[in-house]
Each structure stands twice: as C-alpha cells, then as structure tokens.
Design a protein around this motif. Sequence first.
Motif, PDB file in Angstrom:
ATOM      1  N   GLU A 238     -47.668  11.408  49.837  1.00 41.07           N
ATOM      2  CA  GLU A 238     -47.833  11.164  51.251  1.00 41.07           C
ATOM      3  C   GLU A 238     -48.906  11.617  51.987  1.00 41.07           C
ATOM      4  OE1 GLU A 238     -44.304   9.687  53.978  1.00 41.07           O
ATOM      5  OE2 GLU A 238     -44.269  11.695  53.789  1.00 41.07           O
ATOM      6  N   SER A 239     -49.088  12.868  51.813  1.00 45.50           N
ATOM      7  CA  SER A 239     -50.245  13.602  52.517  1.00 45.50           C
ATOM      8  C   SER A 239     -51.469  13.041  51.865  1.00 45.50           C
ATOM      9  CB  SER A 239     -50.275  15.117  52.050  1.00 45.50           C
ATOM     10  OG  SER A 239     -49.187  15.662  52.893  1.00 45.50           O
TER      11      SER A 239
ATOM     12  N   GLU B 203     -52.141   9.473  53.661  1.00 44.77           N
ATOM     13  CA  GLU B 203     -52.563  10.052  54.722  1.00 44.77           C
ATOM     14  C   GLU B 203     -54.166  10.172  55.032  1.00 44.77           C
ATOM     15  OE1 GLU B 203     -48.194  11.473  56.881  1.00 44.77           O
ATOM     16  OE2 GLU B 203     -49.759  12.694  55.906  1.00 44.77           O
TER      17      GLU B 203
ATOM     18  N   SER C  42     -49.879  13.950  60.602  1.00 42.95           N
ATOM     19  CA  SER C  42     -48.946  13.738  59.794  1.00 42.95           C
ATOM     20  C   SER C  42     -48.100  12.659  60.104  1.00 42.95           C
ATOM     21  CB  SER C  42     -48.251  14.983  59.239  1.00 42.95           C
ATOM     22  OG  SER C  42     -47.419  14.787  58.252  1.00 42.95           O
ATOM     23  N   HIS C  43     -47.398  11.893  59.060  1.00 46.41           N
ATOM     24  CA  HIS C  43     -46.593  10.653  59.690  1.00 46.41           C
ATOM     25  C   HIS C  43     -45.515  11.203  60.366  1.00 46.41           C
ATOM     26  CE1 HIS C  43     -44.004  12.324  56.285  1.00 46.41           C
ATOM     27  NE2 HIS C  43     -43.076  11.632  56.752  1.00 46.41           N
ATOM     28  N   ASP C  44     -44.811  12.423  60.382  1.00 48.28           N
ATOM     29  CA  ASP C  44     -43.658  12.965  61.196  1.00 48.28           C
ATOM     30  C   ASP C  44     -44.080  13.594  62.337  1.00 48.28           C
ATOM     31  OD1 ASP C  44     -44.745  14.759  59.795  1.00 48.28           O
ATOM     32  OD2 ASP C  44     -42.874  15.884  58.712  1.00 48.28           O
TER      33      ASP C  44
ATOM     34  N   THR D 266     -45.216  13.126  66.105  1.00 53.50           N
ATOM     35  CA  THR D 266     -45.437  12.347  67.050  1.00 53.50           C
ATOM     36  C   THR D 266     -46.241  12.770  68.396  1.00 53.50           C
ATOM     37  OG1 THR D 266     -43.464  12.982  68.044  1.00 53.50           O
ATOM     38  CG2 THR D 266     -43.297  11.303  66.654  1.00 53.50           C
TER      39      THR D 266
ATOM     40  N   ASN E  72     -56.650   8.102  63.186  1.00 50.08           N
ATOM     41  CA  ASN E  72     -55.441   7.589  62.870  1.00 50.08           C
ATOM     42  C   ASN E  72     -54.331   8.571  63.334  1.00 50.08           C
ATOM     43  OD1 ASN E  72     -53.459   6.200  61.784  1.00 50.08           O
ATOM     44  ND2 ASN E  72     -53.772   6.574  59.629  1.00 50.08           N
TER      45      ASN E  72
ATOM     46  N   GLY F  23     -50.553  10.006  65.978  1.00 49.29           N
ATOM     47  CA  GLY F  23     -49.367   9.698  66.269  1.00 49.29           C
ATOM     48  C   GLY F  23     -49.306   9.102  67.606  1.00 49.29           C
TER      49      GLY F  23
ATOM     50  N   LYS G 178     -54.724   2.238  65.156  1.00 53.22           N
ATOM     51  CA  LYS G 178     -53.387   2.788  65.407  1.00 53.22           C
ATOM     52  C   LYS G 178     -53.097   3.276  66.538  1.00 53.22           C
ATOM     53  CE  LYS G 178     -52.562   2.139  60.678  1.00 53.22           C
ATOM     54  NZ  LYS G 178     -51.427   1.144  60.153  1.00 53.22           N
TER      55      LYS G 178
END
Length: 393
Positions: free
Chosen positions: A33-34, A37, A165-167, A169, A194, A196, A223
């Motif tokens: 996942e990292s 990203e 990171s995706h988590d 915010t 990119n 959050g 994004k």
Amino acid sequence: MSELSPTLVDLNSYSFTGRQSPELPDFSSLSDESKHELRMVGVDVDATGERAGTFVQFDHSTVHCKSSGKGVEVLGIRQALKKYDGLPEYFWKAMDPEKDDFTRTAAKEELHGGYFIRTEKGVKVAEPVQTCLFIKGQNVGQNVHNIVVVEEDSEVHIITGCATSHDVTSALHLGISEFYIKKGGKLTFTMVHNWGEDVMVRPRTVGIVEENGVLQNNYVLLKKVKSVQSYPTIYLNGAGAVARFNSVIVTPTGSHVDTGNRIVLNAPNTRGEIISRTITTGGTIVARGEIIGNAVPARGHLECKGLILGGGLIHAIPELQGCVTGVELSHEAAVGKIAQEEIEYLMARGLDEDEATSTIVRGFLNVEIMGLPQELRESIDRTIAELDASDAM
C-alpha cells in the motif's frame, strides 16, 4: 497574497515533534500500500535505475537519500547545512522569513528536513531526480526547507511528490523552497500533490533565474485536499531568462485551492508564460496569475481556463503590470462548461455520452505539454479517467 474566504490554520492542532522514522536502504520493506501511494506521486520504488537521485521524507525524518547520477548532488537539508557551513549563499536568501505567518512559523519551528539538490557546472543530468515529502501520521505538522541550485549551463528534471498515507485525514505541510538557476542553466520542476481530505498545505516558493536560464514548472493536483495556498514567485534577473508554469488542478467538494504564479521580468529579452487548467466538481479554486514587466524588450502571457462540472466555484484573477514603455504582456481567462455541441460531435462518431465527456476532460487537462516521464503520465491519466463524467452534465 491573501486568501478569498480563507480556511484558517490552527497551528496548535498539529504535532511538530515525535514522528521520527528509521532510514530505509531501499523501499523493499515498505508495504504494498505504501509503495502504491509513493508511485502515485511519481516515486520509482522498484529501483528500475531510471532516477539520478532520490530523497524521501516521512513525517519528521529523512528516510532515504542518495545520488546515483553523474553530476548531481542530493542531500538532506540538515546534512547540507552542516557540510556547507550553513549554506550562506542560499538558505533563506531568496525567501524572506518574515513574509507571512507561515514563513515565520517555518523559520522558528524545528526544521524536520527537506532536500538540497545541486548540479555540476555544464552537466546535463540524463534521468530525473525524485523527491517525496510524505506524511504518515494523523495531525502531523511537517516543516521542510528545500534548496535547488542549477549551476551554469547544466540541466536537471526534478519530480517531487507530496502526499499523505491513505488513513491520514488531517495534517499540515509547511514547505519553503528556494530555486537558484545560474547562467544558461535549466530546471524542470514537476510537483504532484496527493493529499488527504482534511490536510492543510502552505508551501512558499521563490526562484531566481540568471542570464539565459530556464525554469519549467509543472504542478498537478487531482485529489481532494481541504486547503492549499501557494503562490510561487520567480524573478528573471538575467537577460534572456525564461520561466514557464503549467498547472492542472481538480477540486472535488470540500476542497479549497488558492494558487497561482508570479513572474517578474527584471531584465531585457526575458519571457514568462503561465498556463493553468482547472476543473471544479464541487470545490473552490482561486486561480491567480501575475506577470510584472520591469524591463524591455520583454514578453509575458497568462492563460487561465476553467470548467465547472457539477457545481463549485472558480475565481480567475489574471494580473499584468507593465512598468516600462515597450513591455509586451497579454492574458486570456475563461470559465465555463463543456459545450454540448462538442459532446454531440463525439457521440456522432461512436462514443457514448460519458465517453465523449471523459475524452473532452482529458484533452482539457492535457499533461503532455509538461514533458513528464511515461510512467508518471500514465498514473495521471488513470487519475483523470476516474473523474465522474456524470458531474460534467
């Protein structure tokens, strides 16, 4: 520069300490996942050998830094300050630390990192240098300072990705960047953001270009981000110097992006160009641009075009300031929607309505003019393809 309907930043909401990470000899230990990203902002994590140097920062730590190409030096800024006795020619020399609250905060808070990149005189660096400023922790405040020095008659392309990171915010990014392009040097600088959905971004950038130097600056933001305020200023101080800005920006609902570019033509035979393409699918874009002509002969052109797809606001603010007789400055700005006849034209040639709309959007956001590496262009194309074509109607 002031924001329209500003999104206030509470510095006390973010942590500027305690987010250190160990160094990475390579990227093999990162999660899939990292890696994904990082790839999405242009980082080659697969060691294909097509980068002349790499700098990666996680939160408050430099985790990977190396130079692999001939004629280019890549260091962490703290390492460079130590090696070069504080970088007295460059550190806080183009940028005034008293410019605004964010530069004052960046100057006073602990310096977390950032990069120092310098080319050797006369060297044309064949492969891009890649950098990444990555935030992995919730409510992290990241404070970095970047310096790029392009020595006389040298060339380099820097691809820098900024992401969370995706988590994550909520976070705050403060970034000071100073560019110094010497006589006959050329810097192509591509930035891909990119972030959050609740991230606040406050970069501050100044560049100085000497005789016959060239700056080509590309900026891509596709994004959702809560708020960006950015207004790079480039001074063309040498005869024959050139600056070109290309921006591609999309704001979904909840995003407020106040950005633009300023070019100051301070010497004869200088040229400046600012081209922006913006789309809102519900967010707010303040698209600024300013060209100041202080010498002759000199030419500048500013072009801002925006599409409103499914609501939102675009406020285009082009400014021209001619200070001497004979300077040539021009601008054009347009905000609107996709013309129905364009959709019907493509539908008559076999596309359905969504395909026709997507084709028009991709053409409007054309990134081929930026001269990006193939893999980064493909990544951006995939992101553009994800835009909801139904919002265009």
